[in-house]
Design a protein around this motif. Sequence first.
Motif: not given
Length: 439
Positions: A324, A347, A351, A356, A360-361
Amino acid sequence: MRLLLIGSMNGQIGAASQIAIKKGGTVFYAETIEQALQLLRNGQSADLIMADVKLDIYSLIESLKQERICVPVVACGVAADTRSAVKAIKAGAKEYIPLPPDAELIGAILSAFSIQTTPVIYKDKATSKILQLAGQVAPSTASILITGESGTGKEVIAKYIHANSKRSTGNFVALNCAAIPENLLESELFGYEKGAFTGAVARRIGKFEEANGGTLLLDEISEMDIRLQAKLLRVLQERQIDRLGGKKPVNVDVRIIATSNRDIVQEVTNKTFREDLYFRLNVVNIELPPLRKRKDDILPLAEYFIKKYSEMNDIAVKPLSAKAIERLMNYNWPGNVRELENTLHRAVLLSVGSAIEEDAVMLPHFLEQPAVTSSKDDFVGRTVADVEKDLIINTLKHTLGNRTHAAHILGISIRTLRNKLKLYMEEGINVPPAPNDGG
């Protein structure tokens, strides 16, 4: 965040006030719509109005429009009163908050409508030099011009200058010159007397008088009409303003900080910005580099936003995985710090697991650097509008239909989001319903 509460709110006024204060808001109160309007006319600033749904919300919003007072309104009422909620939204309320008040929902509302920006979070040497310059000029009375791309944090630096100035105990008043129609901007700046124009039912104090003894931030000043620039120049020279319809000038003591994401020298060359006003404002110029040129700021900012939105949503703070971090560092950030904030907000909500992770980004793949290649094939052959639609619908699902929260995560206005959702529904697309029919 300055919050104006109107009405009894079914006996929940105290609870709503306490929640708002705990979330960082400054709260003041009016029993009736007329009392609230009088406060606003006399210069009491508000970033958001929360009004009892039992009041005439339509009348309130129409009065604000007629008197050119640009403050969003949300309605509050008992959770079961769906009919009143729908009526308030149709009248122009931005949101409906069910009572008894929910701390998380009020926090999301305040965050969505707040004009407050983040504190100065940095590690990069370029940002350190900027803060050194800002701190050096802050105690002076000089006008300051802050330039840089959209989203670089110009208002953050303006507030830093105000906080370190001799005017720090005075008001910090911000006005976005690009967000207000040309025919309204003059009355916003200088105020007006009763009868100055149709709808001017009472005297109203403008931003200059509101900021008297403090600092006035003129955001995106290069968007100001050249005719109004001449009047602004006169105020800077004479320290006096004329209310619309006024018979005598009013003395003001205001420090001006202006921002622009344009090349103002080029605007002067193009005759769209007055050269004399440019020199008057540009006593000190602070140029903010884009985030891609101060990469050492990315991680500390990301960690700040993760903590902020985790706490706001009552989620455990998670670290960023190595992948990430790599994705964040390899991205060009065309939207700068504002885009970074929205990305980390998403995020935090998306997440799963103890950290994270990269998936999720969520970033626009067509803008990413070649080093970030995951799932790129998923977008081949699709239009930008189609990808945007998926992103909006998925974000709305994760906010359980809350329009305000979703708009804040996506970095768009609630109006833009509502317009897009209306279009999707007309196309027969299943859009997640708003909670209590009021989102």
